[in-house]
Design a protein around this motif. Structure first.
Motif, mmCIF file in Angstrom:
data_model
loop_
_atom_site.group_PDB
_atom_site.id
_atom_site.type_symbol
_atom_site.label_atom_id
_atom_site.label_comp_id
_atom_site.label_asym_id
_atom_site.label_seq_id
_atom_site.Cartn_x
_atom_site.Cartn_y
_atom_site.Cartn_z
ATOM 1 N N TYR A 219 0.837 -1.197 0.000
ATOM 2 C CA TYR A 219 0.000 0.000 0.000
ATOM 3 C C TYR A 219 0.875 1.251 0.000
ATOM 4 O O TYR A 219 2.032 1.224 0.420
ATOM 5 C CB TYR A 219 -0.930 0.006 1.212
ATOM 6 N N PRO A 276 -4.570 0.474 3.352
ATOM 7 C CA PRO A 276 -5.342 -0.663 3.843
ATOM 8 C C PRO A 276 -6.740 -0.199 4.255
ATOM 9 O O PRO A 276 -6.932 0.954 4.664
ATOM 10 C CB PRO A 276 -4.537 -1.144 5.063
ATOM 11 N N GLN A 280 -8.855 -3.803 7.686
ATOM 12 C CA GLN A 280 -7.448 -4.227 7.737
ATOM 13 C C GLN A 280 -6.682 -3.444 8.799
ATOM 14 O O GLN A 280 -5.843 -4.003 9.515
ATOM 15 C CB GLN A 280 -6.792 -4.033 6.368
ATOM 16 N N THR A 284 -4.869 -5.125 11.877
ATOM 17 C CA THR A 284 -3.416 -4.914 11.965
ATOM 18 C C THR A 284 -3.161 -3.415 11.916
ATOM 19 O O THR A 284 -3.519 -2.768 10.932
ATOM 20 C CB THR A 284 -2.684 -5.599 10.798
ATOM 21 N N PHE A 286 -1.735 0.364 11.533
ATOM 22 C CA PHE A 286 -1.004 0.952 10.411
ATOM 23 C C PHE A 286 0.500 0.901 10.644
ATOM 24 O O PHE A 286 1.278 0.736 9.696
ATOM 25 C CB PHE A 286 -1.455 2.402 10.180
ATOM 26 N N ASP A 288 2.143 -1.398 12.177
ATOM 27 C CA ASP A 288 2.610 -2.751 11.862
ATOM 28 C C ASP A 288 2.677 -2.973 10.355
ATOM 29 O O ASP A 288 3.578 -3.657 9.858
ATOM 30 C CB ASP A 288 1.700 -3.793 12.510
ATOM 31 N N TRP A 289 1.717 -2.406 9.633
ATOM 32 C CA TRP A 289 1.786 -2.471 8.166
ATOM 33 C C TRP A 289 3.085 -1.828 7.681
ATOM 34 O O TRP A 289 3.772 -2.362 6.800
ATOM 35 C CB TRP A 289 0.595 -1.742 7.531
ATOM 36 N N SER A 292 6.375 -3.766 8.748
ATOM 37 C CA SER A 292 6.544 -5.054 8.063
ATOM 38 C C SER A 292 6.845 -4.917 6.579
ATOM 39 O O SER A 292 6.983 -5.922 5.875
ATOM 40 C CB SER A 292 5.283 -5.905 8.251
ATOM 41 N N LYS A 294 4.887 -3.492 4.240
ATOM 42 C CA LYS A 294 3.694 -3.596 3.404
ATOM 43 C C LYS A 294 3.009 -2.246 3.198
ATOM 44 O O LYS A 294 1.948 -2.165 2.587
ATOM 45 C CB LYS A 294 2.700 -4.589 4.021
ATOM 46 N N LEU A 295 3.636 -1.188 3.696
ATOM 47 C CA LEU A 295 3.120 0.172 3.551
ATOM 48 C C LEU A 295 4.317 1.086 3.331
ATOM 49 O O LEU A 295 5.262 1.077 4.115
ATOM 50 C CB LEU A 295 2.351 0.584 4.815
#
Length: 449
Positions: A219, A276, A280, A284, A286, A288-289, A292, A294-295
């Motif tokens: 994202y 997300p 989402q 989880t 933001f 953590d996104w 990890s 993924k953002l």
């Protein structure tokens, strides 16, 4: 630690429905306020007759309990305690650390039995309710006695803990917002790192490029829009020329075009799949996104410096918020240290408050690299603590930011606000009609305070 009205788990998200020194924990907010007015201590002599500040003698003996909620700050707080007890060797201070949610449950319970900690952290969403109902010790004698001076602190944080021209809190730290970004992800998807002076349009274009380049696996941009307005849409509202509350905090601004535009900014990010979804983000967080990988970009605050650095290392970047049509100002908030109106150790507690509010304690906080102290001129160790990050973006944010909106019953109207806006962010409600309804609803709640 944190900015005001709503806060994510470590900085102030709590639904305070009641507070009293007697058994009122099951009442609604409105009833609790009424009960507190009857049960609070005397405003003329809160905590008894011996509540006037006087410089503590070095041989003063006492045992103090200091309650905090952030484990990451415990080492810095211990360093501060060590400095204080060096000056007052017969005073012992035990640090009582709780998780954020249990912290406020404990504080409410202890308030009902006059067993509050000798000194404890306070945040803006809860301050006015505690102060209005005489749970907190007024610090007028400390101000009059020269132990506390407004000019030593960030004005916005000092004023957050002032009610009816009475100071109740010693400013501890500054919270401000910026945008964190993952250098590696931006490079991987051919996106230039953001530069000072960037705009909403630039942010959105970068987010679109990340989502497109990753085939939707990563994202582009997000924040705690599912839980914390002052860390998400409050900022975009002001950046579009709107406001949440007017200057004297007696009326809301959800009828303003800029407010509607600021809410729409987040609605569109979510609707277009650049962030997300609300579900989402609820499952989880933001951060953590972002941690990890993924953002690519995240709206976050000063308190996330160390966690994000641990997750991303040299790939972490930070930049001032992107500007809307009215600028890039962000919400500025912070915590304070307070003491209870009913105090077992008033002189020792005031001595500890004085030390907590001084330059030596402020520098210890700054050197920890976790928070920015509210004491003026003491923040350089924080700003210079990480060579790979330009943390002075937070200095600029604090200088031009707006105060966290707060009233006596902040949690009541913010609960309604979030409840009504979540369907907007999920696409189930329209922005304009919801803002119109919020304007009426929140103003009605404010009129009852």
């Amino acid at each position: 630690m944190n900015h005001g009205a709503m806060m994510p788990p470590t900085r102030g998200r709590t639904l305070m429905r009641s507070l009293t020194r007697r058994s009122l924990l099951g009442l609604t907010t409105a009833a609790a306020v009424s009960g507190l007015a009857a049960c609070g201590g005397s405003s003329s002599t809160p905590g008894g007759s011996d509540t006037t500040y006087s410089a503590a003698p070095e041989d003063l003996t006492a045992e103090l309990r200091y309650a905090i909620w952030d484990k990451a700050q415990e080492p810095a707080m211990q360093k501060i305690v060590d400095g204080f007890t060096t000056k007052f060797p017969n005073i012992t201070v035990s640090i009582d650390v709780s998780e954020f949610g249990s912290y406020w449950t404990k504080i409410q319970t202890e308030a009902s039995s006059d067993s509050l900690p000798d000194v404890f952290w306070m945040n803006p969403p809860n301050f006015q309710l505690y102060a209005q109902n005489e749970i907190l010790m007024p610090l007028t004698s400390m101000v009059d006695g020269g132990a506390l001076a407004k000019e030593n602190y960030t004005p916005a944080v000092w004023d957050l803990y002032r009610l009816d021209d009475v100071q109740y809190g010693v400013p501890k730290d500054n919270d401000a917002m910026a945008i964190w970004f993952n250098k590696k992800l931006l490079k991987e998807y051919g996106v230039d790192e953001p530069a000072e002076g960037w705009t909403w349009e630039d942010l959105r274009a970068s987010a679109e490029a990340v989502v497109s380049g990753s085939g939707g696996d990563v994202y582009g941009f997000s924040g705690p829009v599912n839980s914390a307005g002052n860390h998400s849409w409050y900022n975009s509202v002001h950046q579009a020329g709107g406001y949440i509350l007017n200057e004297d905090h007696t009326a809301c601004g959800y009828d303003q075009p800029g407010t509607v535009e600021g809410v729409t900014f987040w609605r569109d990010l979510l609707a277009d799949g650049l962030s997300p979804s609300i579900k989402q983000l609820t499952d989880t967080s933001f951060d953590d996104w972002f941690s990890s990988g993924k953002l690519a970009m995240a709206a976050g605050g000063t308190w996330q410096t160390q966690p994000f650095l641990e997750a991303l290392g040299d790939d972490l970047g930070v930049i001032s918020w992107a500007a809307g049509s009215a600028g890039n100002q962000v919400c500025v908030s912070g915590l304070s240290n307070v003491m209870p109106a009913v105090s077992k150790n008033p002189q020792a507690s005031m001595a500890f408050l004085e030390y907590l509010g001084g330059e030596e304690a402020a520098i210890a906080q700054a050197e920890s690299g976790v928070v920015i102290p509210a004491f003026n001129g003491a923040a350089d160790p924080f700003y210079d603590s990480i060579e790979t990050l330009d943390l002075r973006v937070f200095e600029d944010a604090i200088a031009q930011g707006f105060s966290n909106p707060a009233t006596k019953n902040t949690k009541e109207w913010q609960s309604v606000e979030l409840e009504m806006l979540l369907p907007v962010f999920t696409g189930e409600a329209e922005v304009e009609s919801t803002c119109e309804e919020l304007f009426t609803t929140i103003n009605n709640l404010l009129a009852k305070e």
